[in-house]
Design a protein around this motif. Structure first.
Motif, mmCIF file in Angstrom:
data_model
loop_
_atom_site.group_PDB
_atom_site.id
_atom_site.type_symbol
_atom_site.label_atom_id
_atom_site.label_comp_id
_atom_site.label_asym_id
_atom_site.label_seq_id
_atom_site.Cartn_x
_atom_site.Cartn_y
_atom_site.Cartn_z
ATOM 1 N N LYS A 245 132.396 87.143 -2.775
ATOM 2 C CA LYS A 245 131.889 85.802 -2.492
ATOM 3 C C LYS A 245 131.302 85.099 -3.710
ATOM 4 C CE LYS A 245 130.744 86.833 2.356
ATOM 5 N NZ LYS A 245 131.308 88.192 2.355
ATOM 6 N N GLY A 246 131.032 85.842 -4.763
ATOM 7 C CA GLY A 246 130.386 85.246 -5.925
ATOM 8 C C GLY A 246 131.348 85.018 -7.072
ATOM 9 N N PRO A 247 130.816 84.771 -8.259
ATOM 10 C CA PRO A 247 131.686 84.629 -9.433
ATOM 11 C C PRO A 247 132.495 85.898 -9.669
ATOM 12 C CG PRO A 247 129.440 83.887 -9.914
ATOM 13 C CD PRO A 247 129.388 84.580 -8.591
ATOM 14 N N ILE A 248 133.703 85.738 -10.139
ATOM 15 C CA ILE A 248 134.527 86.909 -10.456
ATOM 16 C C ILE A 248 134.023 87.494 -11.774
ATOM 17 C CG2 ILE A 248 136.845 87.637 -11.126
ATOM 18 C CD1 ILE A 248 137.913 85.562 -9.134
ATOM 19 N N PRO A 249 133.721 88.789 -11.804
ATOM 20 C CA PRO A 249 133.213 89.392 -13.039
ATOM 21 C C PRO A 249 134.124 89.118 -14.233
ATOM 22 C CG PRO A 249 132.988 90.926 -11.209
ATOM 23 C CD PRO A 249 133.785 89.764 -10.698
ATOM 24 N N HIS A 250 133.519 88.854 -15.372
ATOM 25 C CA HIS A 250 134.270 88.486 -16.569
ATOM 26 C C HIS A 250 135.310 89.531 -16.951
ATOM 27 C CE1 HIS A 250 132.276 84.820 -18.256
ATOM 28 N NE2 HIS A 250 131.384 85.148 -17.340
ATOM 29 N N GLU A 251 134.998 90.790 -16.764
ATOM 30 C CA GLU A 251 135.917 91.832 -17.236
ATOM 31 C C GLU A 251 137.258 91.813 -16.520
ATOM 32 O OE1 GLU A 251 135.034 95.975 -15.992
ATOM 33 O OE2 GLU A 251 133.296 95.106 -14.960
ATOM 34 N N PHE A 252 137.331 91.160 -15.364
ATOM 35 C CA PHE A 252 138.574 91.165 -14.594
ATOM 36 C C PHE A 252 139.337 89.840 -14.662
ATOM 37 C CE2 PHE A 252 135.713 94.054 -12.042
ATOM 38 C CZ PHE A 252 136.265 95.224 -12.541
ATOM 39 N N ARG A 253 138.756 88.830 -15.250
ATOM 40 C CA ARG A 253 139.349 87.489 -15.156
ATOM 41 C C ARG A 253 140.710 87.400 -15.822
ATOM 42 N NH1 ARG A 253 133.962 83.570 -15.856
ATOM 43 N NH2 ARG A 253 132.854 84.457 -14.051
ATOM 44 N N PHE A 323 138.391 79.615 -2.893
ATOM 45 C CA PHE A 323 139.795 79.453 -3.252
ATOM 46 C C PHE A 323 139.925 78.673 -4.558
ATOM 47 C CE2 PHE A 323 143.853 77.162 -3.135
ATOM 48 C CZ PHE A 323 144.721 78.246 -3.048
ATOM 49 N N VAL A 324 139.196 77.572 -4.700
ATOM 50 C CA VAL A 324 139.278 76.787 -5.927
ATOM 51 C C VAL A 324 138.726 77.590 -7.103
ATOM 52 C CG1 VAL A 324 138.533 74.659 -7.074
ATOM 53 C CG2 VAL A 324 139.280 74.594 -4.699
ATOM 54 N N ARG A 325 137.715 78.420 -6.862
ATOM 55 C CA ARG A 325 137.268 79.369 -7.904
ATOM 56 C C ARG A 325 138.457 80.170 -8.426
ATOM 57 N NH1 ARG A 325 134.700 84.620 -5.460
ATOM 58 N NH2 ARG A 325 136.878 84.598 -4.740
ATOM 59 N N GLU A 344 138.200 70.145 -15.971
ATOM 60 C CA GLU A 344 137.071 69.297 -16.374
ATOM 61 C C GLU A 344 136.560 68.467 -15.199
ATOM 62 O OE1 GLU A 344 135.952 65.892 -19.716
ATOM 63 O OE2 GLU A 344 137.823 67.042 -19.889
ATOM 64 N N ARG A 345 137.454 67.989 -14.355
ATOM 65 C CA ARG A 345 137.033 67.206 -13.190
ATOM 66 C C ARG A 345 136.082 67.983 -12.287
ATOM 67 N NH1 ARG A 345 142.464 65.429 -13.287
ATOM 68 N NH2 ARG A 345 143.055 67.099 -11.871
ATOM 69 N N LEU A 346 136.186 69.299 -12.322
ATOM 70 C CA LEU A 346 135.404 70.124 -11.412
ATOM 71 C C LEU A 346 134.075 70.578 -12.010
ATOM 72 C CD1 LEU A 346 138.365 72.144 -9.915
ATOM 73 C CD2 LEU A 346 136.973 70.444 -8.734
ATOM 74 N N LEU A 347 133.755 70.138 -13.203
ATOM 75 C CA LEU A 347 132.446 70.451 -13.774
ATOM 76 C C LEU A 347 131.318 69.789 -12.985
ATOM 77 C CD1 LEU A 347 133.116 70.141 -17.608
ATOM 78 C CD2 LEU A 347 132.740 72.251 -16.292
ATOM 79 N N ASP A 348 131.640 68.763 -12.232
ATOM 80 C CA ASP A 348 130.643 68.065 -11.412
ATOM 81 C C ASP A 348 130.789 68.391 -9.933
ATOM 82 O OD1 ASP A 348 129.540 66.696 -13.628
ATOM 83 O OD2 ASP A 348 131.107 65.172 -13.516
ATOM 84 N N LEU A 353 129.769 77.690 -7.518
ATOM 85 C CA LEU A 353 130.835 78.671 -7.719
ATOM 86 C C LEU A 353 132.032 78.023 -8.414
ATOM 87 C CD1 LEU A 353 131.564 81.637 -7.068
ATOM 88 C CD2 LEU A 353 132.629 80.802 -4.958
ATOM 89 N N VAL A 354 132.354 76.819 -7.989
ATOM 90 C CA VAL A 354 133.466 76.091 -8.600
ATOM 91 C C VAL A 354 133.104 75.639 -10.008
ATOM 92 C CG1 VAL A 354 134.853 73.986 -8.446
ATOM 93 C CG2 VAL A 354 134.447 75.365 -6.395
ATOM 94 N N ARG A 355 131.900 75.105 -10.187
ATOM 95 C CA ARG A 355 131.500 74.637 -11.518
ATOM 96 C C ARG A 355 131.541 75.780 -12.530
ATOM 97 N NH1 ARG A 355 127.256 72.320 -8.562
ATOM 98 N NH2 ARG A 355 125.624 73.471 -9.691
ATOM 99 N N GLY A 356 131.043 76.937 -12.137
ATOM 100 C CA GLY A 356 131.033 78.072 -13.058
ATOM 101 C C GLY A 356 132.434 78.500 -13.458
ATOM 102 N N ALA A 357 133.356 78.518 -12.497
ATOM 103 C CA ALA A 357 134.734 78.882 -12.808
ATOM 104 C C ALA A 357 135.388 77.829 -13.692
ATOM 105 C CB ALA A 357 135.530 79.072 -11.514
ATOM 106 N N ALA A 358 135.015 76.565 -13.485
ATOM 107 C CA ALA A 358 135.561 75.496 -14.325
ATOM 108 C C ALA A 358 135.120 75.659 -15.774
ATOM 109 C CB ALA A 358 135.119 74.136 -13.773
ATOM 110 N N VAL A 359 133.879 76.078 -15.971
ATOM 111 C CA VAL A 359 133.384 76.326 -17.331
ATOM 112 C C VAL A 359 134.251 77.372 -18.018
ATOM 113 C CG1 VAL A 359 131.456 77.236 -18.679
ATOM 114 C CG2 VAL A 359 131.007 75.691 -16.766
#
Length: 398
Positions: A245-253, A323-325, A344-348, A353-359
């Protein structure tokens, strides 16, 4: 099948017409197989309620290792999974059924199309839970009328160890990827179970035919198999994109690639799939719009559009934000700077969860100078700690 696995065709015949005539034993099982085929099942086998065997021990070890991750429902009342009689004391026979969902195209081919999203084959059509449960309930009603005995219906949301039971019923064997493998349908079987108070003839258990093959272990992008026949769900792309449910860990992205819902790699590479052709007419229909969707278009989905696109789909259950994440992780892996505006559109976006994945996606796609400018603009107003952490990791202070 010894009474079940070699296909249902040899048991074909007229359906039971007089439901007042109660059947039992071999006659009941033969009629049951005919009815199952009529309803669209591809294989059927019967086993004992105590057929879970050592699988219960391995399941407990899986839980004790924490390999189930956040799937707390797996750890709830594990004794119910390890002993079907705890789930229902009245069960005398367990009927295991399979429906082939072998895809028409090799799912691995889509992984090279980096601007397209890969949705697991089972999720490209209507939710199989709903489709298979309707068939199971229809067969259960028939069985009650034919036998006069009570039954209970289960699909994989219930506390049933369906794969060990399916192996015991002769439908296949639990392969090194921990999924069921069939000599007739490869790794592409949906499973369902009917617990019956009737005493039905048993089928012989299937044997393991994986041999020395380790293809499913070797192909896993995130090394989710610590050993053959063992899965660490916390590393599995299906878990990461669906259950997590949270951010996907960096090691797996990076390993996730363009897989936006589930992962078919370990199933698709199985050599036994080459024998699955005969059952393909029974596969569940895939929707064209879900077979290779555009990542840039998926990134535009708001909640209403997401619900409309995935109506009746299992994808709908994870919600738009998760899903958008996933879509943004795939965008970050696309190696295509033309997708940067979609991220970039999703930074806002309203969802952290979506903003973090957009970064993260932008950190993979744009030049450092452009990323620094975006960071300077966003970090001053960002209030979510996880999103701020994404900016910090992607743009560490010098």
């Amino acid at each position: 099948m010894a009474g079940g696995r070699a296909g249902l065709a040899h048991l074909c015949g007229p359906r039971l017409l007089n439901e007042a005539v109660k059947l039992s034993g071999t006659d009941l099982k033969a009629a049951l197989a005919r009815e199952a085929e009529t309803l669209g099942f591809d294989c059927l086998g019967v086993t004992d309620p105590d057929a879970v065997g050592n699988a219960g021990k391995y399941f407990r070890e899986f839980l004790e290792a924490g390999a189930h991750g956040d799937m707390d429902w797996l750890a709830a009342q594990p004794e119910r999974r390890m002993d079907p009689r705890v789930l229902w004391p009245g069960v005398r026979s367990i009927i295991m059924l399979g429906v082939n969902y072998g895809p028409a195209e090799n799912p691995l081919a889509l992984l090279a199309k980096r601007t397209r999203g890969a949705i697991s084959a089972y999720a490209q059509g209507d939710d199989y839970h709903d489709v298979i449960k309707k068939r199971l309930k229809a067969l259960a009603r028939w069985l009650v009328a034919a036998s006069g005995e009570e039954v209970k219906v289960f699909i994989d949301t219930a506390a049933v160890m369906e794969k060990p039971l399916a192996q015991a019923a002769g439908l296949g064997w639990q392969g090194k990827h921990t999924n069921l493998v069939s000599r007739e349908f490869g790794s592409w079987l949906f499973l369902g179970a009917i617990f019956s108070a009737s005493d039905l003839p048993r089928d012989a258990a299937d044997a393991d035919h994986c041999g020395s093959c380790n293809a499913c272990q070797e192909i896993c992008p995130t090394a989710a198999f610590p050993a053959p026949y063992k899965l660490d769900a916390r590393r599995c792309i299906s878990y990461l994109t669906i259950e997590n449910k949270g951010p996907i860990p960096h090691e797996f992205r990076k390993g996730i690639g363009n897989r936006i819902y589930g992962c078919d790699d370990c199933l698709a590479v199985c050599p036994w799939n080459k024998f699955a052709q005969e059952g393909r007419e029974a596969k569940l229909a895939a929707r064209a719009e879900l077979q290779a969707p555009s990542l840039s278009e998926l990134a535009r989905l708001d909640d209403a559009a997401f619900r409309a696109l995935f109506s009746k789909s299992p994808v709908k259950r994870i919600g738009r934000d998760r899903f958008v994440r996933n879509v943004l992780i795939a965008i970050g892996n696309a190696d295509d700077a033309s997708l940067a505006p979609a991220a970039e559109r999703l930074l806002d976006d309203a969802s952290p969860l979506v903003r973090g994945a957009a970064v993260w996606a932008l950190s993979q796609l744009v030049e450092r100078e452009q990323f620094d400018a975006l960071a300077a603009k966003a970090t001053g107003s960002e209030t979510d700690d996880d999103v701020r952490a994404e900016w910090h990791v992607a743009r560490p202070s010098s």
